[in-house]
Design a protein around this motif. Structure first.
Motif, short mmCIF file in Angstrom:
data_model
loop_
_atom_site.label_atom_id
_atom_site.label_comp_id
_atom_site.label_asym_id
_atom_site.label_seq_id
_atom_site.Cartn_x
_atom_site.Cartn_y
_atom_site.Cartn_z
N GLY A 216 0.82 -1.21 0.00
CA GLY A 216 0.00 0.00 0.00
C GLY A 216 0.85 1.26 0.00
N TYR B 140 -7.36 3.95 -5.15
CA TYR B 140 -8.19 2.74 -5.24
C TYR B 140 -7.39 1.55 -5.79
N ILE C 276 -5.87 -0.84 -3.14
CA ILE C 276 -6.93 -1.39 -2.29
C ILE C 276 -7.79 -2.38 -3.07
N ASN D 185 -5.70 -7.29 3.30
CA ASN D 185 -6.47 -6.12 2.89
C ASN D 185 -6.42 -4.99 3.90
N THR E 274 -3.03 -3.43 3.51
CA THR E 274 -2.91 -2.60 2.31
C THR E 274 -3.48 -1.21 2.56
N VAL E 275 -4.69 -1.17 3.16
CA VAL E 275 -5.32 0.12 3.46
C VAL E 275 -4.44 0.91 4.42
N VAL F 66 -1.56 2.37 2.60
CA VAL F 66 -1.95 3.51 1.77
C VAL F 66 -2.05 4.77 2.63
N ILE F 67 -2.60 4.61 3.85
CA ILE F 67 -2.78 5.75 4.74
C ILE F 67 -1.42 6.26 5.24
#
Lengths: 228, 107
Positions: free
Chosen positions: A30, A41, A44, A141, A144-145, A148-149
């Motif tokens: 991520g 997106y 994710i 998952n 991954t989020v 990303v954050i």
């Protein structure tokens, strides 16, 4: 009661460290995507719908490197071709036209296949696929989020030695199967084939070609002593 | 646009691959012997994957062919521990610590 949950406990004992490792790797996926300026997106949705780390990393790297979308997609799919073999091998444990079987099919991965193949019974295999699949799916998952954050604030995966963790953990999960002499021989031959073909073939293909290592076990179909 | 095509292509293609294997297996009605052979085949691929991910440089795409020696050392140590049936958490920690250590030492 105690024996009832023996299978689950054994699976969880192995899945603990696996989940920690996949959290870190998922976060770095991520983070790499987010800090490269990819639409948010992308990492994710691909973790949810592709759910195959090595193909996701490879496709991301190829597009970012200007390799084009067709090359990226095809490379990812060649890397994932092994999943068809996994599905074939564990198909009996997944049998049934139910929605649950279909969902479980999407959760086939290196980890839960290796776990499933540690045992022979259908019950063990199904539980390994279920528990391993669901746990790794959630972990992958969520991580991954999170990656990303956190984005570029995440420490460098290479500096922490995390790139060594995935092959190490896979080998640890495969290890019990190697108690069998024929399996050991085929795997050794397969590993040698990877070493030889790796410089010449595109990524993913050496793993498929490694199946020629099965030729090292001429009496493949003869009854072998099974390991628990 | 590019990203959407790649993600969709990978998602659909990967689902087809996973499903094809399971479908084929359940349609053929595998004998126990065939099933053992397939388990062996999957194990061979898993081992091959261990070798190829140890040697590959995924970050730099398909063209990169140089081997990360630090990672090789880390996976080697971890592999040795796993071979001697060390617990999995130890295998994981050894892989990360040895690799990071070797890298820090400049390998």
């Amino acid at each position: 009661m105690r024996t009832l949950y023996k299978t689950e406990r054994e699976l969880l004992r192995q899945l603990g460290p696996v989940c920690v490792a996949y959290t870190l790797v998922g976060m770095s996926f991520g983070a790499v995507a987010a800090s490269a300026g990819v639409p948010l997106y992308v990492p994710i949705v691909s973790s949810l719908t592709v759910f195959a780390g090595s193909a996701q990393f490879a496709a991301l790297g190829i597009v970012l490197g200007g390799g084009g979308m067709i090359v990226a997609t095809l490379t990812g799919l060649v890397i994932n071709a092994r999943l068809m073999g996994y599905g074939f091998a564990v198909s009996r444990a997944l049998a049934g036209p139910s929605l649950k079987a279909l969902l479980l099919t999407h959760l086939i991965s290196d980890v839960n296949t290796a776990l499933a193949l540690q045992g022979h019974g259908r019950r063990w295999r199904r539980k390994a696929l279920c528990l391993g699949g669901v746990l790794i799916f959630i972990v992958w998952n969520v991580a991954t989020v999170a990656g990303v954050i956190v984005g570029r604030h995440l420490a460098d995966m290479q500096a922490l030695g995390l790139d060594a963790v995935l092959p190490a953990i896979l080998f640890g999960l495969v290890r019990p199967a190697l108690n069998d002499a024929a399996t050991r021989r085929a795997c050794l031959a397969g590993a040698l084939i990877v070493l030889i073909t790796r410089p010449w073939l595109p990524p993913g293909l050496p793993v498929i070609v490694s199946l020629l290592g099965l030729l090292a076990v001429p009496r493949l179909l003869r009854d072998r002593r099974s390991t628990p | 646009m590019t990203w959407m095509v790649v993600v969709a292509g990978l998602a659909v293609g990967t689902l087809v691959l996973r499903f094809a294997g399971v479908f084929l297996g359940s349609r053929l009605g595998l004998s126990p012997q065939a099933e053992r052979g397939l388990a062996l085949a999957a194990t061979v691929m898993l081992c091959a994957l261990v070798v190829s991910t140890t040697l590959s440089s995924a970050e730099s795409g398909p063209s990169a062919s140089h081997v990360h020696l630090a990672r090789l050392g880390g996976v080697g140590c971890a592999g040795l521990l796993a071979w001697r049936n060390a617990p999995l958490w130890l295998v994981v920690v050894a892989a990360a610590v040895v690799t990071a250590g070797l890298r820090w030492a400049g390998l």
